[in-house]
Write an enzyme that holds these catalytic residues in place. Structure first.
Site, PDB file in Angstrom:
ATOM      1  CG  HIS A  17      17.366   8.199 103.005  1.00  0.00           C
ATOM      2  ND1 HIS A  17      18.461   9.038 102.918  1.00  0.00           N
ATOM      3  CD2 HIS A  17      16.764   8.489 104.194  1.00  0.00           C
ATOM      4  CE1 HIS A  17      18.497   9.802 104.003  1.00  0.00           C
ATOM      5  NE2 HIS A  17      17.492   9.476 104.786  1.00  0.00           N
ATOM      6  CG  ASP A  24      10.190   8.721 107.229  1.00  0.00           C
ATOM      7  OD1 ASP A  24      10.734   7.733 106.714  1.00  0.00           O
ATOM      8  OD2 ASP A  24      10.058   8.871 108.461  1.00  0.00           O
TER       9      ASP A  24
END
Length: 386
Positions: free
Chosen positions: A44, A14
């Site tokens: 993503h 992340d």
């Protein structure tokens, strides 16, 4: 930058890899995005031209029109891939599957793997590993079982039945072989998950999948390539902190293997503060940081667990870079965050200028910056050491 680029997260995932890949692809000189690890658990986020998509198996250059190559190191989940394709069509991407090619030797993640993964994670109770529940570890584990038999212990898990060859993407082109391997897989996992999954239905779905995508050998596309990593180095199966790791090689090794000696620049990606999704160590965790920086696209997952945050950790960043064998440049995201601190061996210190601090700490230039969630907030810079 005109050379090949390998994008690697330097945290627990992340970090903003998707937005960085999108920024690298936006000027039109990238011929393909190559995925070199992970599978359908990737998430993503890219926001560009008023569109948002959370990329899982498609490369994060898709909104810029860049094709995706799933290498032999990626675990491919065809049902989730079809769902993602429909989501991309809904935001205006024309025929997304035409932008996809997949290596014939990539392992297949099936509903059997997903169900087994969730059953094991549920059984751990308070000792959960932080799995996404997408079947990734189970797919990788079953792929290790050739030559093993019932009752043996492989990577800490007992072999419950008699395994066969692991199903691969290329098997979808051969219905007879596909059915044989799925039949063995179903029987192998029956003691753990029961018999509610239809092999006949899977064969039909996977044949349709094979008709819709290009399945080829592992030759890389021509032109300039961006290799998109999934997860973060601190979750790497070798260098992460077990048992809270991924069954995946996150460091650049797979990408370098695919390049076969051709040069590439490694860009490490970090936020200006530390995050983690799910169980596992987060030494600088601070509820105040979590409260100040809410996430639009991250929250508590049914299997993965809670979204967590803390201060940037200088020691872990340096460790991640060493695990990569060094990096050539940095991408720094979330530069719009303010009032930051960084944890050092001396204690917490104020992080006044993250770009200058990180460049000095890691000894490389900052090549991509992100100061917001949109593509317009990202800048690809001339590599300069500050």
């Amino acid at each position: 930058m005109n050379d090949h680029v390998i994008v690697v997260g330097l945290g627990f995932g992340d970090e903003g890899k998707g937005a960085v890949v999108d920024a690298l692809c936006a000027n039109g000189d990238v011929s393909a995005v190559v995925r070199f690890n992970g599978g359908a658990q990737a998430a993503h986020n890219v926001i560009a031209d008023g569109r948002h998509h959370t990329f899982s198996q498609f490369g994060s250059g898709t909104l810029a029109g860049v094709p995706t190559r799933l290498s032999r190191h990626v675990l491919v989940e065809p049902i989730a891939l079809a769902t993602e394709s429909r989501e991309l069509e809904a935001i205006g991407v024309d025929n997304p599957l035409s932008l996809m090619s997949i290596d014939t030797n990539a392992l297949l993640t099936t509903p059997f793997h997903v169900a087994a993964n969730r059953a094991r994670e549920n059984a751990r109770g308070d000792g959960r590993h932080g799995s996404c529940g997408k079947g990734i570890g189970e797919t990788a584990w079953y792929g290790l079982l050739a030559g093993h038999t019932k009752g043996e212990v492989v990577e800490g898990q007992e072999v419950l039945g008699y395994p066969g060859p692991a199903p691969r993407v290329g098997d979808c082109l051969n219905p007879r072989m596909l059915r044989q391997r799925l039949d063995v897989l179903a029987k192998f996992y029956e003691p753990l998950i029961g018999d509610g999954i239809s092999v006949d239905e899977l064969v039909m779905l996977y044949r349709a999948f094979a008709d819709a995508v290009r399945i080829t050998n592992d030759q890389l596309p021509e032109g300039r390539l961006v290799f998109e990593g999934a997860q973060g180095v601190l979750l790497d199966e070798t260098y992460g902190f077990h048992p809270h790791t991924t069954w995946s090689t996150v460091v650049p090794r797979n990408a370098r293997e695919l390049l076969d000696g051709r040069p590439a620049r490694v860009i490490g990606v970090t936020r200006t503060y530390q995050t983690r999704h799910g169980a596992g160590p987060l030494p600088t965790e601070d509820a105040g940081v979590l409260a100040r920086f809410p996430e639009a696209h991250n929250g508590t997952g049914e299997f993965q667990g809670a979204w967590r945050a803390g201060h940037l950790d200088a020691e872990l960043l340096q460790y991640a870079v060493r695990c990569c064998g060094g990096i050539d440049g940095l991408a720094v995201t979330h530069l719009d965050a303010t009032g930051l601190q960084v944890a050092t061996i001396e204690g917490l210190v104020e992080l006044v200028d993250p770009v200058a601090y990180l460049s000095d700490l890691l000894g490389v230039g900052v090549e991509v910056t992100g100061a917001g969630p949109n593509r317009a907030d990202y800048q690809v810079r001339t590599p300069v050491r500050i």
